[in-house]
Motif scaffolding. Structure first.
Motif, PDB file in Angstrom:
ATOM      1  N   GLU A  46       5.510  -6.919  13.334  1.00 24.39           N
ATOM      2  CA  GLU A  46       6.337  -6.661  12.156  1.00 24.39           C
ATOM      3  C   GLU A  46       5.909  -7.454  10.919  1.00 24.39           C
ATOM      4  O   GLU A  46       5.665  -6.892   9.853  1.00 24.39           O
ATOM      5  CB  GLU A  46       7.793  -6.988  12.514  1.00 24.39           C
ATOM      6  CG  GLU A  46       8.775  -6.581  11.434  1.00 24.39           C
ATOM      7  CD  GLU A  46      10.201  -7.006  11.780  1.00 24.39           C
ATOM      8  OE1 GLU A  46      10.443  -7.502  12.918  1.00 24.39           O
ATOM      9  OE2 GLU A  46      11.047  -6.866  10.895  1.00 24.39           O
ATOM     10  N   LYS A  47       5.807  -8.776  11.118  1.00 27.88           N
ATOM     11  CA  LYS A  47       5.583  -9.638   9.963  1.00 27.88           C
ATOM     12  C   LYS A  47       4.226  -9.367   9.317  1.00 27.88           C
ATOM     13  O   LYS A  47       4.114  -9.207   8.103  1.00 27.88           O
ATOM     14  CB  LYS A  47       5.661 -11.102  10.414  1.00 27.88           C
ATOM     15  CG  LYS A  47       6.453 -11.948   9.434  1.00 27.88           C
ATOM     16  CD  LYS A  47       6.724 -13.315   9.973  1.00 27.88           C
ATOM     17  CE  LYS A  47       6.585 -14.314   8.836  1.00 27.88           C
ATOM     18  NZ  LYS A  47       6.286 -15.649   9.382  1.00 27.88           N
ATOM     19  N   GLU A  48       3.198  -9.284  10.175  1.00 27.50           N
ATOM     20  CA  GLU A  48       1.853  -9.100   9.640  1.00 27.50           C
ATOM     21  C   GLU A  48       1.730  -7.763   8.896  1.00 27.50           C
ATOM     22  O   GLU A  48       1.301  -7.716   7.744  1.00 27.50           O
ATOM     23  CB  GLU A  48       0.816  -9.157  10.776  1.00 27.50           C
ATOM     24  CG  GLU A  48      -0.591  -9.193  10.211  1.00 27.50           C
ATOM     25  CD  GLU A  48      -1.685  -8.992  11.239  1.00 27.50           C
ATOM     26  OE1 GLU A  48      -1.373  -8.905  12.447  1.00 27.50           O
ATOM     27  OE2 GLU A  48      -2.853  -8.910  10.809  1.00 27.50           O
ATOM     28  N   ILE A  49       2.139  -6.689   9.560  1.00 27.74           N
ATOM     29  CA  ILE A  49       1.964  -5.370   8.938  1.00 27.74           C
ATOM     30  C   ILE A  49       2.811  -5.233   7.671  1.00 27.74           C
ATOM     31  O   ILE A  49       2.336  -4.764   6.640  1.00 27.74           O
ATOM     32  CB  ILE A  49       2.275  -4.248   9.950  1.00 27.74           C
ATOM     33  CG1 ILE A  49       1.207  -4.273  11.051  1.00 27.74           C
ATOM     34  CG2 ILE A  49       2.324  -2.887   9.278  1.00 27.74           C
ATOM     35  CD1 ILE A  49       1.384  -3.241  12.118  1.00 27.74           C
ATOM     36  N   ASN A  50       4.062  -5.677   7.751  1.00 28.77           N
ATOM     37  CA  ASN A  50       4.921  -5.538   6.572  1.00 28.77           C
ATOM     38  C   ASN A  50       4.436  -6.324   5.369  1.00 28.77           C
ATOM     39  O   ASN A  50       4.692  -5.933   4.233  1.00 28.77           O
ATOM     40  CB  ASN A  50       6.365  -5.923   6.905  1.00 28.77           C
ATOM     41  CG  ASN A  50       7.084  -4.772   7.586  1.00 28.77           C
ATOM     42  OD1 ASN A  50       6.695  -3.609   7.419  1.00 28.77           O
ATOM     43  ND2 ASN A  50       8.111  -5.079   8.341  1.00 28.77           N
ATOM     44  N   SER A  51       3.702  -7.397   5.615  1.00 27.12           N
ATOM     45  CA  SER A  51       3.213  -8.162   4.473  1.00 27.12           C
ATOM     46  C   SER A  51       2.229  -7.316   3.655  1.00 27.12           C
ATOM     47  O   SER A  51       2.165  -7.441   2.434  1.00 27.12           O
ATOM     48  CB  SER A  51       2.572  -9.469   4.927  1.00 27.12           C
ATOM     49  OG  SER A  51       1.344  -9.216   5.566  1.00 27.12           O
ATOM     50  N   TYR A  52       1.496  -6.440   4.333  1.00 31.44           N
ATOM     51  CA  TYR A  52       0.593  -5.529   3.604  1.00 31.44           C
ATOM     52  C   TYR A  52       1.371  -4.370   2.999  1.00 31.44           C
ATOM     53  O   TYR A  52       1.246  -4.076   1.819  1.00 31.44           O
ATOM     54  CB  TYR A  52      -0.502  -4.989   4.526  1.00 31.44           C
ATOM     55  CG  TYR A  52      -1.431  -6.064   5.013  1.00 31.44           C
ATOM     56  CD1 TYR A  52      -2.400  -6.589   4.160  1.00 31.44           C
ATOM     57  CD2 TYR A  52      -1.328  -6.580   6.293  1.00 31.44           C
ATOM     58  CE1 TYR A  52      -3.250  -7.603   4.591  1.00 31.44           C
ATOM     59  CE2 TYR A  52      -2.170  -7.586   6.733  1.00 31.44           C
ATOM     60  CZ  TYR A  52      -3.125  -8.096   5.876  1.00 31.44           C
ATOM     61  OH  TYR A  52      -3.957  -9.092   6.290  1.00 31.44           O
ATOM     62  N   LEU A  53       2.182  -3.709   3.826  1.00 30.57           N
ATOM     63  CA  LEU A  53       2.881  -2.509   3.351  1.00 30.57           C
ATOM     64  C   LEU A  53       3.729  -2.809   2.116  1.00 30.57           C
ATOM     65  O   LEU A  53       3.674  -2.090   1.128  1.00 30.57           O
ATOM     66  CB  LEU A  53       3.791  -1.935   4.442  1.00 30.57           C
ATOM     67  CG  LEU A  53       3.116  -1.390   5.703  1.00 30.57           C
ATOM     68  CD1 LEU A  53       4.127  -0.650   6.567  1.00 30.57           C
ATOM     69  CD2 LEU A  53       1.963  -0.465   5.367  1.00 30.57           C
ATOM     70  N   SER A  54       4.500  -3.880   2.180  1.00 29.53           N
ATOM     71  CA  SER A  54       5.445  -4.101   1.091  1.00 29.53           C
ATOM     72  C   SER A  54       4.779  -4.684  -0.149  1.00 29.53           C
ATOM     73  O   SER A  54       5.404  -4.796  -1.192  1.00 29.53           O
ATOM     74  CB  SER A  54       6.602  -4.987   1.553  1.00 29.53           C
ATOM     75  OG  SER A  54       6.070  -6.196   2.010  1.00 29.53           O
ATOM     76  N   SER A  55       3.488  -5.025  -0.049  1.00 28.51           N
ATOM     77  CA  SER A  55       2.808  -5.483  -1.256  1.00 28.51           C
ATOM     78  C   SER A  55       1.854  -4.426  -1.800  1.00 28.51           C
ATOM     79  O   SER A  55       1.304  -4.579  -2.882  1.00 28.51           O
ATOM     80  CB  SER A  55       2.026  -6.768  -0.970  1.00 28.51           C
ATOM     81  OG  SER A  55       0.976  -6.480  -0.081  1.00 28.51           O
ATOM     82  N   GLY A  56       1.653  -3.355  -1.048  1.00 27.37           N
ATOM     83  CA  GLY A  56       0.783  -2.268  -1.504  1.00 27.37           C
ATOM     84  C   GLY A  56      -0.684  -2.495  -1.221  1.00 27.37           C
ATOM     85  O   GLY A  56      -1.534  -1.694  -1.609  1.00 27.37           O
ATOM     86  N   ARG A  57      -1.011  -3.608  -0.539  1.00 31.50           N
ATOM     87  CA  ARG A  57      -2.414  -3.851  -0.194  1.00 31.50           C
ATOM     88  C   ARG A  57      -2.779  -3.099   1.079  1.00 31.50           C
ATOM     89  O   ARG A  57      -1.913  -2.719   1.865  1.00 31.50           O
ATOM     90  CB  ARG A  57      -2.646  -5.353   0.038  1.00 31.50           C
ATOM     91  CG  ARG A  57      -2.656  -6.165  -1.252  1.00 31.50           C
ATOM     92  CD  ARG A  57      -2.746  -7.637  -0.939  1.00 31.50           C
ATOM     93  NE  ARG A  57      -1.654  -8.049  -0.055  1.00 31.50           N
ATOM     94  CZ  ARG A  57      -1.768  -8.952   0.915  1.00 31.50           C
ATOM     95  NH1 ARG A  57      -2.910  -9.544   1.153  1.00 31.50           N
ATOM     96  NH2 ARG A  57      -0.725  -9.267   1.661  1.00 31.50           N
ATOM     97  N   LEU A  58      -4.077  -2.939   1.306  1.00 34.78           N
ATOM     98  CA  LEU A  58      -4.511  -2.259   2.522  1.00 34.78           C
ATOM     99  C   LEU A  58      -4.470  -3.203   3.709  1.00 34.78           C
ATOM    100  O   LEU A  58      -4.788  -4.392   3.584  1.00 34.78           O
ATOM    101  CB  LEU A  58      -5.936  -1.722   2.369  1.00 34.78           C
ATOM    102  CG  LEU A  58      -6.160  -0.627   1.340  1.00 34.78           C
ATOM    103  CD1 LEU A  58      -7.616  -0.135   1.419  1.00 34.78           C
ATOM    104  CD2 LEU A  58      -5.212   0.543   1.533  1.00 34.78           C
ATOM    105  N   VAL A  59      -4.111  -2.657   4.844  1.00 43.55           N
ATOM    106  CA  VAL A  59      -4.190  -3.386   6.105  1.00 43.55           C
ATOM    107  C   VAL A  59      -5.688  -3.604   6.388  1.00 43.55           C
ATOM    108  O   VAL A  59      -6.510  -2.729   6.059  1.00 43.55           O
ATOM    109  CB  VAL A  59      -3.522  -2.514   7.197  1.00 43.55           C
ATOM    110  CG1 VAL A  59      -3.793  -3.015   8.580  1.00 43.55           C
ATOM    111  CG2 VAL A  59      -2.028  -2.426   6.923  1.00 43.55           C
ATOM    112  N   PRO A  60      -6.084  -4.730   6.961  1.00 44.94           N
ATOM    113  CA  PRO A  60      -7.521  -4.961   7.194  1.00 44.94           C
ATOM    114  C   PRO A  60      -8.170  -3.849   8.025  1.00 44.94           C
ATOM    115  O   PRO A  60      -7.549  -3.319   8.951  1.00 44.94           O
ATOM    116  CB  PRO A  60      -7.539  -6.287   7.964  1.00 44.94           C
ATOM    117  CG  PRO A  60      -6.251  -6.953   7.630  1.00 44.94           C
ATOM    118  CD  PRO A  60      -5.263  -5.860   7.378  1.00 44.94           C
TER     119      PRO A  60
END
Ligand code: ADP
Length: 192
Positions: A46-60
């Motif tokens: 949850e924490k890792e993925i949401n940090s990307y999603l909610s900032s609009g950056r791409l997941v690695p």
């Protein structure tokens, strides 16, 4: 067998069109955004993925490639796949081509939904009103476009050079776009 990538900026209507097209042509709808949103429900991710999603950056790349590949492996060569939101970087695109090559399956054709940035933004903002997505607000949308121009748009040249890019007018209404897609894919099917 039809394998398709539905391409375009955020708010182009990729998800909607992928769903309609998947139903009509019996394709497997593979949405990387949905895969991520559903993985983000697991407490350990949850924490890792949401940090990307909610900032609009791409997941690695390594993470998304792994997650998407689990889904590709189940379907490749057995059922046509429509990719929605994937690939989004040159690395993902090259990896995807290599996967299709390895299996000796026709590589996907890209349908590029063409529309003005302004139209795309106003669509997302109107969806944002009833959306549960944390990234459908003005600040994050701006970042998603920045990321799109920098990391995703170069894929247009990658596919155009390979002769695998077809432009679709994405400015018209949902039904209009899907009509354009259906006509294009029927032609494409004949040539396969
Ligand atoms: P949209 O295309 O409207 O931005 P998506 O549901 O396709 O919506 O993507 C939402 C978010 O999920 C992206 O902003 C990004 O953080 C992540 N994401 C989706 N697909 C990928 C991908 N292929 N690679 C990296 N991150 C991705």
């Amino acid at each position: 067998m039809l394998n398709i990538i539905i391409f375009g900026p955020p708010g182009a209507g990729k998800g909607t069109q992928a769903e309609i097209t998947a139903e009509k042509f019996k394709l497997f709808h593979l949405s990387s955004g949905e895969i991520l949103r559903s993985a983000a429900k697991k407490p350990e991710l949850e924490k890792e993925i949401n940090s990307y999603l909610s900032s609009g950056r791409l997941v690695p790349d390594n993470l998304i490639i792994k997650m998407v590949n689990i889904n590709i492996d189940k379907k490749i060569g057995q059922q046509g796949i429509i990719f929605d939101g994937y690939p989004r970087t040159i690395k993902q695109a090259k990896y995807l081509d290599a996967t299709f090559e390895k299996k000796d399956v026709n590589k996907p054709i890209v349908l590029n939904l063409n529309l003005e940035e302004e139209s795309a933004i106003s669509r997302i903002l109107s969806r944002g009103k009833n959306s549960e997505r944390s990234d459908d607000n003005a600040k994050v949308i701006k970042e998603r476009f920045k990321v799109y121009h920098k990391q995703t748009e170069p894929l247009l040249d990658y596919y155009r050079e390979k002769g695998r890019l077809i432009d679709i007018d994405g400015e018209v209404d949902i039904e209009g776009v899907s009509k354009n897609i259906i006509v294009t894919l029927k032609e494409l099917e004949k040539s396969l």
